[in-house]
Each structure stands twice: as structure tokens, then as C-alpha cells.
Design an enzyme around this catalytic site. Sequence first.
Site, mmCIF file in Angstrom:
data_model
loop_
_atom_site.group_PDB
_atom_site.id
_atom_site.type_symbol
_atom_site.label_atom_id
_atom_site.label_comp_id
_atom_site.label_asym_id
_atom_site.label_seq_id
_atom_site.Cartn_x
_atom_site.Cartn_y
_atom_site.Cartn_z
ATOM 1 N N GLU A 21 -5.709 7.251 -1.147
ATOM 2 C CA GLU A 21 -5.780 6.068 -0.375
ATOM 3 C C GLU A 21 -6.501 4.691 -0.993
ATOM 4 O O GLU A 21 -6.116 3.623 -1.081
ATOM 5 C CB GLU A 21 -6.768 6.268 1.006
ATOM 6 C CG GLU A 21 -6.076 7.247 1.826
ATOM 7 C CD GLU A 21 -4.612 6.594 2.518
ATOM 8 O OE1 GLU A 21 -4.412 5.483 2.552
ATOM 9 O OE2 GLU A 21 -3.580 7.189 2.702
ATOM 10 N N HIS B 116 0.969 -1.198 -0.038
ATOM 11 C CA HIS B 116 0.022 -0.077 0.087
ATOM 12 C C HIS B 116 0.730 1.343 -0.054
ATOM 13 O O HIS B 116 0.603 2.275 -0.670
ATOM 14 C CB HIS B 116 -0.778 -0.119 1.270
ATOM 15 C CG HIS B 116 -1.670 1.260 1.445
ATOM 16 N ND1 HIS B 116 -3.145 1.483 0.956
ATOM 17 C CD2 HIS B 116 -1.366 2.200 1.969
ATOM 18 C CE1 HIS B 116 -3.422 2.656 1.065
ATOM 19 N NE2 HIS B 116 -2.301 3.160 2.028
ATOM 20 N N GLU B 117 1.890 1.294 0.850
ATOM 21 C CA GLU B 117 2.672 2.328 0.959
ATOM 22 C C GLU B 117 3.524 2.600 -0.606
ATOM 23 O O GLU B 117 4.019 3.735 -0.902
ATOM 24 C CB GLU B 117 3.707 2.303 2.129
ATOM 25 C CG GLU B 117 3.046 2.395 3.562
ATOM 26 C CD GLU B 117 2.016 3.448 3.736
ATOM 27 O OE1 GLU B 117 2.443 4.640 3.292
ATOM 28 O OE2 GLU B 117 1.049 3.145 4.448
ATOM 29 N N HIS C 137 1.537 4.561 -2.917
ATOM 30 C CA HIS C 137 1.454 5.915 -2.759
ATOM 31 C C HIS C 137 2.775 6.446 -3.398
ATOM 32 O O HIS C 137 2.422 7.631 -4.346
ATOM 33 C CB HIS C 137 1.580 6.153 -1.148
ATOM 34 C CG HIS C 137 0.486 6.233 -0.730
ATOM 35 N ND1 HIS C 137 -0.728 6.859 -0.973
ATOM 36 C CD2 HIS C 137 -0.149 5.493 0.626
ATOM 37 C CE1 HIS C 137 -1.821 6.717 -0.192
ATOM 38 N NE2 HIS C 137 -1.295 5.782 0.939
#
Length: 272
Positions: free
Chosen positions: A195, A132-133, A136
Site C-alpha cells: 500500500e 494508486h491502483e 499496484h
Amino acid sequence: MTVNEQQEPSVSMRIALLGLALLLAACGESPTGRTQVTLVPDQQMAAIGERTFNEMLRAQPVLRDSRVREQVHCITKALVDALPAPHGDWSVAVFKDETPNAFALPGGKIGINTGMLRIASTPDQLAAVIAHEIGHVIADHSNERLTQQLAVQGGLMLVDLFADEPDSLAHEALRKALGIGAQYGVLLPYSRTHETEADLLGLELMADAGFDPRASLTLWRKMAAAAEGQPLEFLSTHPSNESRLEDLAAEMDAALARYQQAQQGGRRPRCG
């Protein structure tokens, strides 16, 4: 007034044309095909990320447990190796902080709190967090957010510049209204978009790296259970837990197909 004077563009028109030119030059697409605007050069964003990361390393205690560090680095390497294109060097650190959180900075800097490790208790769940990071970072969300903030500040400066009575109560009310409108109409919704996009990019990435994407659903259910309360989605920078789980579940069949293909291709990370 002469003909030349009539044809001379006003200051506001010049600013508008300059702003339009910058927007057109900075328009691009995120990895999911979403249109985005990023004005800050990549090298400058990477420098900001590295400086911020180094400051955090100096200011906050870092976990020295070699077993945990090796596991985190193993998972991160497996995910980075599965990226469709090289994205430079990556650094990851585990901070002694019981808040269940993780973050990503431009230039491939990732931080994970020890509190997150208590929730992401398996390699697959931890892979969901790190993927997930990474999502980003590869989607250039920090640049997009910074660009939005610069645009809001620029808009407020224009209100001040062209105000008939800069010190009037009406002008101050307008300025506050613009600030509130930008916060809830642009900045927060975009953050929720980021997100959701990072969730979906992370889901695909962890599957491509050979981690079980179903662990993402388990992770976010555990995160929802650990949260004492969450603000209304409209006023939040994150999607609601229900929205996040629904979006991930909708993409799970495709993610499982990618996972099976990765496993068949020999991607079986051993990061236990």
C-alpha cells in the site's frame, strides 16, 4: 549404510534446495528498488485478472452514466500515457457500490466504486485513486501476494509431511502457530508495504501525468474523515491514515517538481 546412501540427500534437503533455486530464479526488484519474489508467470497472472474482472462485470451492476465514464476513462488514459514503459491494454469500470473503494487486478484491470466518486470529487483526487491502483499493477503486487500465500501453504504442508505424529495435539498447535506467525509476520506487513509503495508510485505517476499531487493529501484526509474507525496498524493490511499522510507529505516537494515539469511539457489533462 553404504557410501552412496550416506551421500544421498534426504527428502527435506531436496525440497529445501528446490525451494532455494525457485527463490533465486524469482527474485527481482519492484519499481522502487525493493527486492521482491514473484513465482507466477505474468501471462497466468494476467489471465487470472481478466477472468476475475469479467466475473465481476457479470455479477455486479455497472454505472452507465456516460459523463462519469468518460471522465474516468480520460483520467486513466492520461495516467497510462505517462507510464515510463508500455504496460499493455488497460480496462476500467465503475461499479454501483456505495462503499468508498477501488481495486486493481493483474493485466491492467481497474474497478472503482461509485462510493469512491463521492469522496474523490475532483479530477485530481480521482487521479490519485486511479494512479494508486495502477501502482499496484506495475509493481506486480498481486503476483507477490500470491507467491507469499503459496509459500505459507507450502510451509504448512512440510510441517505435515515431516511430523512424527501428524495427529498429535503438539503438531496441531505448531501448525496453528506457524499459520498465525505467517499471517502477522509476513502477509499483513507485506500488504502494508504494498500500500505504501502504491501510494508513492501513484504520487509520482499522477504528477508525471499533469495532475496536482497535492490532491492526494486532500483525498486521504477525506478518506480518514469518512472512515468510522480503523484497526491498529499492526493488525491491518493498510497503513494508518497518519502514516500514509506523513509518507506522502515527505515526497511532496519532489512530486511537485515532477508536476511542474509535466505542465511545462504540455501535460495538462482536461478531464473535468
